[in-house]
Design a protein around this motif. Structure first.
Motif, short mmCIF file in Angstrom:
data_model
loop_
_atom_site.label_atom_id
_atom_site.label_comp_id
_atom_site.label_asym_id
_atom_site.label_seq_id
_atom_site.Cartn_x
_atom_site.Cartn_y
_atom_site.Cartn_z
N GLN A 108 0.54 -1.12 0.03
CA GLN A 108 -0.24 -0.17 -0.18
C GLN A 108 1.06 1.06 0.20
O GLN A 108 1.52 1.71 0.67
CB GLN A 108 -0.93 0.19 1.54
N ARG B 204 -4.21 1.34 -5.22
CA ARG B 204 -3.00 1.02 -4.17
C ARG B 204 -2.13 2.22 -3.17
O ARG B 204 -1.85 1.98 -2.49
CB ARG B 204 -1.65 0.69 -4.52
N ALA C 69 -2.67 4.05 -0.07
CA ALA C 69 -3.46 4.23 1.34
C ALA C 69 -3.95 5.18 2.20
O ALA C 69 -4.82 5.38 2.34
CB ALA C 69 -1.96 3.64 2.42
N THR D 90 -2.58 0.34 7.87
CA THR D 90 -3.50 0.36 7.21
C THR D 90 -2.87 -0.79 5.89
O THR D 90 -2.91 -1.52 4.43
CB THR D 90 -3.80 1.95 5.52
N ALA D 91 -1.40 -0.77 5.93
CA ALA D 91 -0.36 -1.67 4.52
C ALA D 91 -1.48 -2.98 5.43
O ALA D 91 -0.85 -3.84 6.10
CB ALA D 91 1.02 -1.17 5.02
#
Length: 356
Positions: free
Chosen positions: A140, A166, A168, A352-353
């Motif tokens: 992300q 992709r 974030a 988030t990743a």
């Protein structure tokens, strides 16, 4: 495992400082953190000897057991680019090389921080732009952006489109006091209305925005001709190639700047010394200024540096020093980590990743 790619709308936006600061923050939170910079763009020469200190600093800060070729598998030099255009590089092999090194670095890690190239599009010749790297590594992307005026949002929206799913979110960096109100009241709500998450905005911090005159002189190998303090910061360069009156108007609009001009241009020297935003003079061509100019510089507390190269070469070297000098030690990374902690939603960003 969570993988974050730190990318930027353009070069010199503070991407390195943010990438390394996020890595140290995650590390301090108990994560097992790895780091990678797939494309090396800080070069000592066209043939590709890397000067990239970012992976080495990451290795030191995170106590990583990895070699340079693992942390930075592709040295994106002009010679490499020429070879790629001529078909001497295989994009598929390069992508596999990046993926193989990444998998090795990521083994047993909770979090991987991947630093993007010079800009979002760097690496396009071999299919390794930052959006392509994000896809390759299942990362992300955190998009780092400057903001000074509403027109800057055009390039930001273009970058957001390129990153697609992709993305974030966005971190604004180096925001001046005058721009903060507009950013908060108009720009961030506009982006959020379009479904773009903004993690926060980091204020401009002088220690991260340039280099001291002393460091600049050392990097350029310049002689300091004046006995004046050299601890002021330089963030940009102005080339004095016009007449004295025009130069004075030009220099008076400057802030935290170094004026670069020939050592024989006394009219330009005088104009620069009258402008409060010019923090030092860099004189080229090996010419020594008159004693009157040196005396005036001493009175104004404005250092004069002398180098033997021509003006164009001096500008290129000086800009390279400023671009590369922002994040080269643990102290600058710590400063950025403090700013991120104060101004950015780190729980949202680091969480988030890797999420679906």
């Amino acid at each position: 495992m969570n993988t974050l790619l730190i990318t930027a709308t353009e070069e010199s936006t503070g991407k390195t400082a943010i990438a390394l600061a996020l890595a140290t923050i995650a590390n301090d939170r108990g994560h097992s953190v790895g780091y990678m910079k797939p494309k090396g763009t800080r070069l000592q020469s066209n043939v590709g000897k890397t000067l990239d200190e970012d992976p080495m600093l990451a290795r030191e800060l995170l106590d990583l057991d990895a070699e340079m070729h693992e942390l930075e598998p592709v040295v994106y030099s002009p010679t490499f680019i020429d070879g790629a255009i001529r078909g001497q590089e295989d994009p598929d092999e390069l992508r596999q090389q990046v993926k193989t090194q990444f998998d090795g670095l990521a083994a047993d890690r909770d979090t991987m921080i991947v630093e993007g190239g010079g800009s979002l599009s760097t690496g396009g010749i071999v299919g390794l732009t930052d959006p392509e790297v994000a896809e390759l590594l299942d990362a992300q992307a955190v998009l780092v952006a400057d903001y000074t005026q509403p027109g800057d949002i055009d390039s930001l929206l273009g970058a957001i489109d390129q990153l697609g799913d992709r993305l974030a979110g966005v971190v604004f960096n180096r925001i001046s006091e005058s721009a903060f109100e507009e950013l908060d009241s108009d720009v961030i709500p506009f982006l959020e209305s379009r479904g773009v998450e903004v993690f926060g905005a980091v204020p401009q911090e002088q220690r991260l925005a340039g280099v001291t005159i002393a460091d600049l002189a050392a990097e350029l190998g310049a002689d300091v001709l004046t006995d004046t303090p050299t601890d002021a910061y330089v963030e940009r360069f102005l080339v004095g190639a016009m007449g004295g009156d025009e130069a004075l108007r030009y220099f008076r609009r400057a802030r935290n700047a170094a004026a670069i001009t020939g050592g024989d241009r006394s009219d330009i020297h005088t104009a620069a010394l009258e402008a409060s935003g010019v923090k030092c003079l860099i004189l080229t061509g090996g010419h020594r200024p008159s004693s009157a100019i040196l005396g005036r510089a001493e009175e104004a507390n404005t250092p004069i540096l002398q180098i033997n190269t021509d003006t164009l070469t001096a500008v290129e070297r000086a800009e390279s020093v400023v671009r590369s000098g922002r994040t080269r030690d643990a102290e600058t990374v710590e400063t950025m980590a403090d700013l991120l902690t104060e101004r950015v939603d780190l729980d949202a960003l680091l969480g988030t990743a890797g999420e679906d």
